[in-house]
Design an enzyme around this catalytic site. Structure first.
Site, PDB file in Angstrom:
ATOM      1  N   ASP A   1      44.732 -29.795  55.017  1.00 34.28           N
ATOM      2  CA  ASP A   1      44.037 -31.192  56.116  1.00 34.28           C
ATOM      3  C   ASP A   1      43.033 -31.873  55.421  1.00 34.28           C
ATOM      4  O   ASP A   1      43.152 -32.999  55.414  1.00 34.28           O
ATOM      5  CB  ASP A   1      43.873 -30.680  57.510  1.00 34.28           C
ATOM      6  CG  ASP A   1      45.116 -30.851  58.485  1.00 34.28           C
ATOM      7  OD1 ASP A   1      46.301 -30.612  57.748  1.00 34.28           O
ATOM      8  OD2 ASP A   1      44.988 -31.150  59.491  1.00 34.28           O
TER       9      ASP A   1
ATOM     10  N   TYR B   1      48.022 -15.570  61.004  1.00 29.69           N
ATOM     11  CA  TYR B   1      49.110 -16.250  61.731  1.00 29.69           C
ATOM     12  C   TYR B   1      50.289 -15.207  62.225  1.00 29.69           C
ATOM     13  O   TYR B   1      50.701 -15.253  63.372  1.00 29.69           O
ATOM     14  CB  TYR B   1      49.721 -17.205  60.775  1.00 29.69           C
ATOM     15  CG  TYR B   1      49.412 -18.509  60.968  1.00 29.69           C
ATOM     16  CD1 TYR B   1      48.006 -18.794  60.302  1.00 29.69           C
ATOM     17  CD2 TYR B   1      49.982 -19.541  61.296  1.00 29.69           C
ATOM     18  CE1 TYR B   1      47.471 -20.146  60.119  1.00 29.69           C
ATOM     19  CE2 TYR B   1      49.473 -20.917  61.164  1.00 29.69           C
ATOM     20  CZ  TYR B   1      48.164 -21.336  60.665  1.00 29.69           C
ATOM     21  OH  TYR B   1      47.604 -22.403  60.623  1.00 29.69           O
TER      22      TYR B   1
ATOM     23  N   ASP C   1      45.349 -23.748  55.891  1.00 28.08           N
ATOM     24  CA  ASP C   1      45.751 -24.845  56.659  1.00 28.08           C
ATOM     25  C   ASP C   1      44.685 -25.889  56.847  1.00 28.08           C
ATOM     26  O   ASP C   1      45.152 -27.015  56.817  1.00 28.08           O
ATOM     27  CB  ASP C   1      45.853 -24.041  58.171  1.00 28.08           C
ATOM     28  CG  ASP C   1      46.411 -25.100  59.293  1.00 28.08           C
ATOM     29  OD1 ASP C   1      46.933 -25.914  58.921  1.00 28.08           O
ATOM     30  OD2 ASP C   1      45.707 -24.966  60.432  1.00 28.08           O
TER      31      ASP C   1
ATOM     32  N   LYS D   1      36.761 -15.620  51.730  1.00 26.43           N
ATOM     33  CA  LYS D   1      35.511 -15.328  52.424  1.00 26.43           C
ATOM     34  C   LYS D   1      35.323 -13.758  52.231  1.00 26.43           C
ATOM     35  O   LYS D   1      35.078 -12.923  53.059  1.00 26.43           O
ATOM     36  CB  LYS D   1      35.318 -15.598  53.975  1.00 26.43           C
ATOM     37  CG  LYS D   1      35.456 -17.151  54.392  1.00 26.43           C
ATOM     38  CD  LYS D   1      34.004 -17.541  54.022  1.00 26.43           C
ATOM     39  CE  LYS D   1      33.033 -17.220  55.211  1.00 26.43           C
ATOM     40  NZ  LYS D   1      31.413 -17.835  54.668  1.00 26.43           N
TER      41      LYS D   1
ATOM     42  N   ASP E   1      34.206 -21.633  52.583  1.00 30.66           N
ATOM     43  CA  ASP E   1      33.609 -22.818  53.042  1.00 30.66           C
ATOM     44  C   ASP E   1      32.605 -23.761  52.257  1.00 30.66           C
ATOM     45  O   ASP E   1      32.786 -24.865  52.251  1.00 30.66           O
ATOM     46  CB  ASP E   1      32.047 -22.103  54.259  1.00 30.66           C
ATOM     47  CG  ASP E   1      31.650 -21.041  53.260  1.00 30.66           C
ATOM     48  OD1 ASP E   1      31.895 -20.532  52.285  1.00 30.66           O
ATOM     49  OD2 ASP E   1      30.348 -20.799  53.946  1.00 30.66           O
TER      50      ASP E   1
HETATM   51  C1  IPM Z   1      50.787 -27.036  59.390  1.00 30.57           C
HETATM   52  C2  IPM Z   1      50.711 -26.995  60.742  1.00 30.57           C
HETATM   53  C3  IPM Z   1      50.949 -25.583  61.443  1.00 30.57           C
HETATM   54  C4  IPM Z   1      50.090 -24.586  60.940  1.00 30.57           C
HETATM   55  C5  IPM Z   1      51.156 -25.751  62.792  1.00 30.57           C
HETATM   56  C6  IPM Z   1      52.008 -26.723  63.291  1.00 30.57           C
HETATM   57  C7  IPM Z   1      51.840 -24.384  63.493  1.00 30.57           C
HETATM   58  O1  IPM Z   1      49.218 -27.349  61.110  1.00 30.57           O
HETATM   59  O2  IPM Z   1      51.789 -26.790  58.807  1.00 30.57           O
HETATM   60  O3  IPM Z   1      49.474 -27.214  58.655  1.00 30.57           O
HETATM   61  O4  IPM Z   1      49.092 -24.181  61.445  1.00 30.57           O
HETATM   62  O5  IPM Z   1      50.433 -23.972  59.781  1.00 30.57           O
HETATM   63 MG    MG Z   2      47.983 -27.792  59.560  1.00 28.75          MG
END
Ligand code: IPM
Ligand code: MG
Length: 365
Positions: free
Chosen positions: A253, A142, A249, A193, A225
């Protein structure tokens, strides 16, 4: 003078709608004498760009740095798809993370029993699920330099992002994961990884080294993975998972969706303890985004925002009992059958953002 200060950054889209519920919650808590919060509000994301031409103004950055905790809604939307990269809505959030030094991102994935049916996985796989993803938040790809697109002059371009970690960054996030695991199931999976990345090799080495100070922790290495696959195969095998910024990240999710709705999950981003006061800079935000498709309709789910506020009560203000009370209020309202559209189930009562907020606040008594 109020002893605790909050800085609210609603952001864009449904961010403003769910933050309005937080303001009702603060008024209720202050009114009942349970808290003494003073707060200010600012702009972040697309709305800040519209007002100031940047994703967050210097004035609001100053307020974020000065507050005991930042409560963040969500940023972004199609309206700002074409703004310059440096001032895109997400840049506001990334700057807050970086300038406040919020290296530790805690993303719990908890399955509320009333919602076990809403998961895309079988109920028995997710019922009672309680995973904590600890994501490194201020390093890795990032922020690594160089980060650029170069025109090669022959009709081709070359893009570079840099995945970079120094030992201290890995050590401190590993210790956050171990400390939290000691308060839970004492099991940590470290995902990287290392089979293809040097940063993964160092990650594993430093995590194992730090792990020697935590003999009670059952520490496992897992390739990122495989971690993604295991999360959807048998998620309950995990307690705490620690991983880098990019893998965190993605994996968070996936973990979030196991619980039925992204609209349910909170997060905390914490800095290092101040050497003088012991206080950590902190930002609390729902894991979901600004949901432009449903913005402005009053139907967004405020639960992740409330659960993020509960994390603020716990981690920034030591109000552990009040945090627990708020979390119980959320699950009670779900048991009562109240649902926003995103988690609607047959036989339940569909409510608006504001009705959901009111119902949770009412449970607090
Ligand atoms: C998260 C989001 C952010 C990230 C974006 C909005 C920059 O996806 O907080 O997970 O990638 O960290
Ligand atoms: Mg995210």
């Amino acid at each position: 003078m109020a002893s605790n200060t909050l800085f609210l950054l609603p952001g864009d889209g449904i961010g403003t709608e769910i933050m309005a519920e937080v303001e009702k919650l603060i008024a209720h808590l202050n009114g009942s004498g349970a808290t003494d919060f003073a707060y200010d509000k600012g702009l972040v994301g697309g709305c800040a760009y519209d007002a100031h031409g940047v994703a967050i103004s210097e004035e609001d950055m100053g307020k974020a740095l000065a507050a005991d905790a930042v409560i963040f809604g969500a940023v972004g939307g199609p309206k700002w798809d074409d703004v310059p990269y440096d001032v895109r809505p997400e840049a506001g959030l990334l700057r807050l993370r970086k300038d406040l030094g919020l290296f530790a991102n805690l993303r719990p994935a908890i399955c509320y029993s009333a919602l076990a049916d809403a998961s895309s996985l079988k109920k028995e796989l997710v019922e009672g699920l309680d995973i904590l993803i600890v994501r490194e938040l201020t390093g890795g790809v990032y922020f690594g330099e160089p980060k650029e697109i170069t025109d090669l002059g022959n009709g081709q371009k070359r893009a570079v992002d840099t995945q970079v970690y120094e030992s201290y960054e890995i050590d401190r996030i590993a210790r956050v994961a171990f400390d939290l695991a000691m308060t839970r199931g004492k099991k940590v999976h470290s995902a990287d990884k290392k089979n293809v990345m040097k940063s993964g090799v160092l990650w594993d080495e430093v995590v194992k080294q730090a792990g020697r100070d935590y003999p009670e922790i059952d520490l496992h290495h897992i390739l990122a993975d495989n971690a993604a696959m295991q999360l959807v195969r048998n998620p309950k095998q995990f307690d705490v998972m620690v991983t880098d910024n990019l893998f965190g990240d993605i994996l968070s999710d996936a973990a979030a969706m196991l619980t039925g709705s992204l609209g349910m999950l909170p997060s905390a981003s914490l800095g290092a303890p101040d050497p003088a006061t012991g206080k950590r800079k902190a930002l609390y935000e729902p894991v979901h985004g600004s949901a432009p498709d449903i913005a402005g309709q009053g139907i967004a789910n405020p639960i992740a925002m409330f659960a993020s506020f509960a994390m603020a009560l716990r981690y920034s203000f030591g109000m552990v009992d009040l945090a627990g009370k708020l979390e119980t209020a959320i699950s009670d309202v779900l048991e009562d059958g109240l649902r926003t559209g995103d988690i609607m189930q047959t036989g339940c009562r569909k409510v608006t953002t504001s009705e959901m907020g009111d119902a949770i606040i009412a449970k607090l008594g």
